[in-house]
Design an enzyme around this catalytic site. Structure first.
Site, PDB file in Angstrom:
ATOM      1  N   HIS A  97       6.477   7.317  -4.324  1.00 53.55           N
ATOM      2  CA  HIS A  97       5.075   6.878  -4.327  1.00 53.55           C
ATOM      3  C   HIS A  97       4.140   8.068  -4.421  1.00 53.55           C
ATOM      4  O   HIS A  97       4.440   9.147  -3.933  1.00 53.55           O
ATOM      5  CB  HIS A  97       4.741   6.059  -3.078  1.00 53.55           C
ATOM      6  CG  HIS A  97       5.092   6.740  -1.795  1.00 53.55           C
ATOM      7  ND1 HIS A  97       6.377   6.775  -1.299  1.00 53.55           N
ATOM      8  CD2 HIS A  97       4.326   7.424  -0.915  1.00 53.55           C
ATOM      9  CE1 HIS A  97       6.385   7.442  -0.171  1.00 53.55           C
ATOM     10  NE2 HIS A  97       5.158   7.864   0.088  1.00 53.55           N
ATOM     11  N   HIS A  99       0.241   9.275  -3.478  1.00 61.48           N
ATOM     12  CA  HIS A  99      -0.955   8.977  -2.690  1.00 61.48           C
ATOM     13  C   HIS A  99      -2.202   9.393  -3.472  1.00 61.48           C
ATOM     14  O   HIS A  99      -2.268  10.521  -3.960  1.00 61.48           O
ATOM     15  CB  HIS A  99      -0.982   9.793  -1.390  1.00 61.48           C
ATOM     16  CG  HIS A  99       0.125   9.512  -0.428  1.00 61.48           C
ATOM     17  ND1 HIS A  99      -0.059   8.757   0.701  1.00 61.48           N
ATOM     18  CD2 HIS A  99       1.417   9.907  -0.410  1.00 61.48           C
ATOM     19  CE1 HIS A  99       1.085   8.702   1.381  1.00 61.48           C
ATOM     20  NE2 HIS A  99       1.996   9.396   0.731  1.00 61.48           N
TER      21      HIS A  99
HETATM   22  P1  AMP Z   1       4.993   9.129   2.947  1.00 60.87           P
HETATM   23  O1  AMP Z   1       4.865   9.869   4.248  1.00 60.87           O
HETATM   24  O2  AMP Z   1       4.549   9.950   1.765  1.00 60.87           O
HETATM   25  O3  AMP Z   1       6.385   8.549   2.761  1.00 60.87           O
HETATM   26  O4  AMP Z   1       3.958   7.938   3.043  1.00 60.87           O
HETATM   27  C1  AMP Z   1       4.306   6.626   3.320  1.00 60.87           C
HETATM   28  C2  AMP Z   1       3.016   5.874   3.399  1.00 60.87           C
HETATM   29  O5  AMP Z   1       3.308   4.492   3.353  1.00 60.87           O
HETATM   30  C3  AMP Z   1       2.236   6.130   4.698  1.00 60.87           C
HETATM   31  O6  AMP Z   1       0.962   6.668   4.383  1.00 60.87           O
HETATM   32  C4  AMP Z   1       2.150   4.739   5.322  1.00 60.87           C
HETATM   33  O7  AMP Z   1       0.925   4.500   5.959  1.00 60.87           O
HETATM   34  C5  AMP Z   1       2.357   3.832   4.131  1.00 60.87           C
HETATM   35  N1  AMP Z   1       2.884   2.508   4.459  1.00 60.87           N
HETATM   36  C6  AMP Z   1       3.992   2.222   5.188  1.00 60.87           C
HETATM   37  N2  AMP Z   1       4.175   0.886   5.274  1.00 60.87           N
HETATM   38  C7  AMP Z   1       3.160   0.321   4.567  1.00 60.87           C
HETATM   39  C8  AMP Z   1       2.783  -1.020   4.262  1.00 60.87           C
HETATM   40  N3  AMP Z   1       3.499  -2.072   4.720  1.00 60.87           N
HETATM   41  N4  AMP Z   1       1.676  -1.233   3.510  1.00 60.87           N
HETATM   42  C9  AMP Z   1       0.957  -0.197   3.042  1.00 60.87           C
HETATM   43  N5  AMP Z   1       1.268   1.098   3.287  1.00 60.87           N
HETATM   44  C10 AMP Z   1       2.340   1.359   4.040  1.00 60.87           C
END
Ligand code: AMP
Ligand code: ZN
Length: 132
Positions: A97, A99
């Site tokens: 993903h 950001h």
């Molecule tokens: P990372 O640390 O780059 O893996 O970021 C994962 C991101 O996913 C974090 O910013 C979380 O807040 C986000 N996240 C986790 N679960 C969900 C969800 N159900 N809906 C939207 N965002 C999510």
């Protein structure tokens, strides 16, 4: 099944910003800044190290387009594009993903850490190591 695959399958709700056959964008549940958005391929790739070239191009072009849209909609003054790969780099969800984080002021967060101080020789050696 991973949490983002569940979002893609509508088993978990999300606030969608964009969707087509291959890509989905939705608001991050933890809004680091207002408008914080995640862009993901619908196919489960774990990291950028697993991604194919075509998907990568499509995702990045969408990141560009959505950044424009988000900046216009929020009035943000800038935007950070962040992508964490593997746990060591801060990846919490193991579905690739990107950001999109709109920026309103400099105090929100910063990347300033303690950079390595390399000599010219070390820079040359490092560049050669990566190039070869
Ligand atoms: P990372 O640390 O780059 O893996 O970021 C994962 C991101 O996913 C974090 O910013 C979380 O807040 C986000 N996240 C986790 N679960 C969900 C969800 N159900 N809906 C939207 N965002 C999510
Ligand atoms: Zn997944």
């Amino acid at each position: 099944m991973c949490v983002f695959c569940k979002i893609i399958n509508n088993e978990i709700g999300s606030y969608k910003i964009y969707e087509d056959e291959k890509i989905l964008a939705f608001l991050d549940i933890s809004q680091l800044t207002i408008g914080h958005t995640l862009v993901i391929p619908k196919k489960h790739y774990e990291t950028i190290l697993d991604l194919d070239s075509e998907t990568s191009k499509e995702i990045f072009d969408l990141v560009r387009k959505l950044s424009l849209k988000i900046v216009k909609a929020t009035g943000a003054k800038g935007v950070n594009i962040i992508n964490n790969n593997n746990e060591i780099a801060g990846q919490a969800v193991n579905h690739f993903h990107i950001h999109i984080i709109p920026r309103y002021n400099t105090q929100e967060f910063s990347f300033n850490t303690n950079p390595n101080k390399l000599t010219e020789e070390e820079f040359i050696e490092l560049a050669n190591k990566i190039n070869n």
